[in-house]
Enzyme design. Sequence first.
Site, PDB file in Angstrom:
ATOM      1  N   LYS A 161     -45.872 -42.346  93.595  1.00 40.88           N
ATOM      2  CA  LYS A 161     -45.386 -42.898  92.316  1.00 40.88           C
ATOM      3  C   LYS A 161     -46.020 -42.158  91.152  1.00 40.88           C
ATOM      4  O   LYS A 161     -45.357 -41.781  90.207  1.00 40.88           O
ATOM      5  CB  LYS A 161     -45.699 -44.394  92.185  1.00 40.88           C
TER       6      LYS A 161
ATOM      7  N   LYS B 279     -31.908 -39.200  92.365  1.00 38.08           N
ATOM      8  CA  LYS B 279     -32.035 -40.514  92.981  1.00 38.08           C
ATOM      9  C   LYS B 279     -31.578 -40.501  94.441  1.00 38.08           C
ATOM     10  O   LYS B 279     -32.284 -40.897  95.332  1.00 38.08           O
ATOM     11  CB  LYS B 279     -31.246 -41.535  92.151  1.00 38.08           C
TER      12      LYS B 279
ATOM     13  N   ARG C 286     -28.933 -40.710  88.746  1.00 38.36           N
ATOM     14  CA  ARG C 286     -29.095 -39.959  89.990  1.00 38.36           C
ATOM     15  C   ARG C 286     -29.869 -38.652  89.757  1.00 38.36           C
ATOM     16  O   ARG C 286     -30.295 -38.017  90.711  1.00 38.36           O
ATOM     17  CB  ARG C 286     -27.727 -39.635  90.594  1.00 38.36           C
TER      18      ARG C 286
ATOM     19  N   HIS D 130     -64.067 -35.095 105.592  1.00 33.54           N
ATOM     20  CA  HIS D 130     -63.551 -33.963 106.377  1.00 33.54           C
ATOM     21  C   HIS D 130     -62.859 -32.940 105.473  1.00 33.54           C
ATOM     22  O   HIS D 130     -62.091 -32.109 105.953  1.00 33.54           O
ATOM     23  CB  HIS D 130     -62.605 -34.465 107.460  1.00 33.54           C
TER      24      HIS D 130
ATOM     25  N   CYS E 185     -26.066 -34.587  92.142  1.00 31.92           N
ATOM     26  CA  CYS E 185     -24.769 -34.443  91.468  1.00 31.92           C
ATOM     27  C   CYS E 185     -23.921 -35.702  91.569  1.00 31.92           C
ATOM     28  O   CYS E 185     -24.018 -36.447  92.542  1.00 31.92           O
ATOM     29  CB  CYS E 185     -23.975 -33.312  92.100  1.00 31.92           C
TER      30      CYS E 185
ATOM     31  N   ASN F  62     -19.772 -31.982  94.859  1.00 33.88           N
ATOM     32  CA  ASN F  62     -21.131 -32.393  95.256  1.00 33.88           C
ATOM     33  C   ASN F  62     -21.399 -31.850  96.648  1.00 33.88           C
ATOM     34  O   ASN F  62     -20.481 -31.842  97.480  1.00 33.88           O
ATOM     35  CB  ASN F  62     -21.245 -33.919  95.356  1.00 33.88           C
ATOM     36  N   GLY F  63     -22.650 -31.506  96.915  1.00 36.10           N
ATOM     37  CA  GLY F  63     -22.980 -31.043  98.270  1.00 36.10           C
ATOM     38  C   GLY F  63     -23.366 -29.579  98.247  1.00 36.10           C
ATOM     39  O   GLY F  63     -23.579 -28.984  97.193  1.00 36.10           O
TER      40      GLY F  63
ATOM     41  N   GLU G  21     -44.706 -38.507  90.856  1.00 35.48           N
ATOM     42  CA  GLU G  21     -43.293 -38.445  90.458  1.00 35.48           C
ATOM     43  C   GLU G  21     -43.081 -38.673  88.969  1.00 35.48           C
ATOM     44  O   GLU G  21     -42.322 -37.957  88.334  1.00 35.48           O
ATOM     45  CB  GLU G  21     -42.521 -39.586  91.148  1.00 35.48           C
TER      46      GLU G  21
ATOM     47  N   TRP H 162     -26.879 -31.263  89.484  1.00 37.06           N
ATOM     48  CA  TRP H 162     -28.303 -31.120  89.777  1.00 37.06           C
ATOM     49  C   TRP H 162     -28.428 -29.776  90.478  1.00 37.06           C
ATOM     50  O   TRP H 162     -27.935 -29.602  91.601  1.00 37.06           O
ATOM     51  CB  TRP H 162     -28.738 -32.267  90.679  1.00 37.06           C
TER      52      TRP H 162
ATOM     53  N   GLU I 234     -47.975 -44.183  98.965  1.00 40.11           N
ATOM     54  CA  GLU I 234     -46.901 -44.568  98.058  1.00 40.11           C
ATOM     55  C   GLU I 234     -47.410 -44.603  96.607  1.00 40.11           C
ATOM     56  O   GLU I 234     -46.712 -44.179  95.684  1.00 40.11           O
ATOM     57  CB  GLU I 234     -46.330 -45.932  98.491  1.00 40.11           C
TER      58      GLU I 234
HETATM   59  C1  F6R Z   1     -39.600 -41.962  95.695  1.00 41.88           C
HETATM   60  C2  F6R Z   1     -38.248 -42.027  96.187  1.00 41.88           C
HETATM   61  C3  F6R Z   1     -37.864 -41.099  97.273  1.00 41.88           C
HETATM   62  C4  F6R Z   1     -36.896 -41.800  98.242  1.00 41.88           C
HETATM   63  C5  F6R Z   1     -36.368 -40.794  99.272  1.00 41.88           C
HETATM   64  C6  F6R Z   1     -35.482 -41.471 100.295  1.00 41.88           C
HETATM   65  O1  F6R Z   1     -39.838 -42.886  94.670  1.00 41.88           O
HETATM   66  O2  F6R Z   1     -37.445 -42.793  95.709  1.00 41.88           O
HETATM   67  O3  F6R Z   1     -38.963 -40.585  97.954  1.00 41.88           O
HETATM   68  O4  F6R Z   1     -37.574 -42.844  98.862  1.00 41.88           O
HETATM   69  O5  F6R Z   1     -35.641 -39.806  98.617  1.00 41.88           O
HETATM   70  O6  F6R Z   1     -34.402 -42.082  99.691  1.00 41.88           O
HETATM   71  P1  F6R Z   1     -33.595 -43.213 100.426  1.00 41.88           P
HETATM   72  O7  F6R Z   1     -34.493 -44.380 100.593  1.00 41.88           O
HETATM   73  O8  F6R Z   1     -32.436 -43.515  99.513  1.00 41.88           O
HETATM   74  O9  F6R Z   1     -33.156 -42.655 101.733  1.00 41.88           O
END
Ligand code: F6R
Length: 617
Positions: free
Chosen positions: A494, A612, A27, A513, A2, A101-102, A497, A77, A490
């Site tokens: 990616k 985000k 976000r 395994h 949000c 927000n929250g 996501e 959100w 990672e």
């Molecule tokens: C994946 C991604 C998330 C963030 C996670 C932590 O692409 O962006 O997994 O890495 O939400 O976010 P931060 O780094 O802002 O604490």
Amino acid sequence: MCGIVGAVSAKDSTPFLLKGLATLEYRGYDSAGLALLTSDGVSGLQRARSKGRVAELATLVKQQTFSGNIGIAHTRWATHGVPAERNAHPHISGKLALVHNGIIENYESLREQLQGLGYVFTSDTDTETIVHLIQACFKGLIGEPAENLFSAVQCAVVHLKGAFALAVISEEEPDCLVVAREGSPLMLGVAEDGYYAASDASALLSVTKRMMYLENGDVARLSRDAVLVVDGIGQMVERAIVTSSLNANAVELGDYSHYMQKEIFEQPQALSNTLEMISGAGQLQPGIFGAEAAEIFQQVDSVLILACGTSSYAGMTAKYWIEQVAGIPCNVEIASEYRYRQSVPNPDQLVVVISQSGETADTLAALHHAKVQGHNCTLAICNVPESAIMRETALRFITRAGPEIGVASTKAFTTQLSALFLLTLLLAKVKQRLSAEDEKVYLDELRHLPIAVDKVLALEPSIEKWAQHFSNKQHALFLGRGRHYPIALEGALKLKEITYIHAEAYPAGELKHGPLALVDSEMPVVVVAPNDEMLEKLKANMQEVSARGGQLYVFADGGSAMKPTEGVNVQLMPEHYGLLSPVLHVVALQLLSYHVALVKGTDVDKPRNLAKSVTVE
Ligand code: F6R
């Protein structure tokens, strides 16, 4: 997640509010809304809400010819209640409108109490509880009747449990906006023509760079020419005005098609900026992590890294570096687990929190938990200088990746890795495990890193060709070993996501395994295979895949002696990069996911269901 914007201005606030919401789109959100008041009080409360994009809200606002000097706006959100217009903010109670927000943890009991007082709820949100609660405080149905909106909000926040940033306006006081925060970020913008509020500094840049960061517990009253702040115990306080270092151009897309693409290609520059302090240095100084770093690094006997998602994979990579080079134990914990786990605290452990945003609720809570347990040696590695995490640790390091807008983290990750490598070298140096010669070699490698990443970016056309092979797949496996296992994790993150392909990563030795059962000719298997000490083992693991008909997509490098054959696709990386090779390999995996997403036509920058900055638990 949000986003909030608010304004009390001499002019019509509508354009600022809509632009602010558009800035916050990155976000992640599923509905948007705004409410406006004119300072002459003539037009009353005007509200528009829509399920969907900010552009749709803007059309609605235009059709209804809304305007007003005072306003609040929100991107939602969904947490409590589905994405729907009735759940979108602002929520209204009588003549009050509120955005939030929250998460309010005690909203169910409050809701019951307020229903008992006659309030009728029209949404499924926890937020609607707050606006009725403020109304009830205003009327004296809870506590003494409040004199005005400001004191009603002060009274109401005392009853809230959880995290919030909120902004509220009242038709009866068309000269002010009241905001409050606890746990969720909120900052004020100080401009010539009025005061502004936002949950993210980037949303204020269109009107001002002069910002005032509210602290937890603060309640503030903003009017056209003044701001009044009281803290959690009701005392009047002054919060400093700082000039934000954010650059409005840095959040523009420019010639790129997506922010993720822009941010992948910004990595050489982001790394140069982050490593600027070593550009001419003959040797490393602990001071780059803060004034007390030398003393703290001397004291610590181990490292505990706390982070979420991509940032936790940066931590996992660093574990290999720290244990190998600095020779001290390093553990990495997912912040959302650590914060609730009974661990065995060690005051001589360096607690490192890693976060792009610096506002991730779980990472912040894990840091608080560590401090309560007696951990005083704390370090934040973060990309947002003004964020909450940066204000709460003994040591800090700012990655200078610049604003990261794409939901999928890219340049934040590689700059985190560079910071963690610096940390590794400094710990090794303080522990007398790093010779002057090795220090020089590693520093040179770091300095050359932006050029090495640039060469990986030049591989884009051939990586792009692989994308077609993934676009109709339901699943993919990623394999790596040693310090490249977190890179496989990672890479898989990616891909899932932004393309919604189910992807899993394994340390390749684990294949037999269990996961080997998944492998058949329909399963693409991506392998991170630089020419390091694990290569021969990894080749044996690849044989296991080939023997079951699995399709291999191998990112190798010059010395790996790997050639493409039937079912084995090989992409050679431009150079072998030793300990820092994870930084190069992850860039190739970012490009792969990006191009698969393009073929699939998914929303690269705003993948479904994701946000985000994860500012709620
Ligand atoms: C994946 C991604 C998330 C963030 C996670 C932590 O692409 O962006 O997994 O890495 O939400 O976010 P931060 O780094 O802002 O604490």
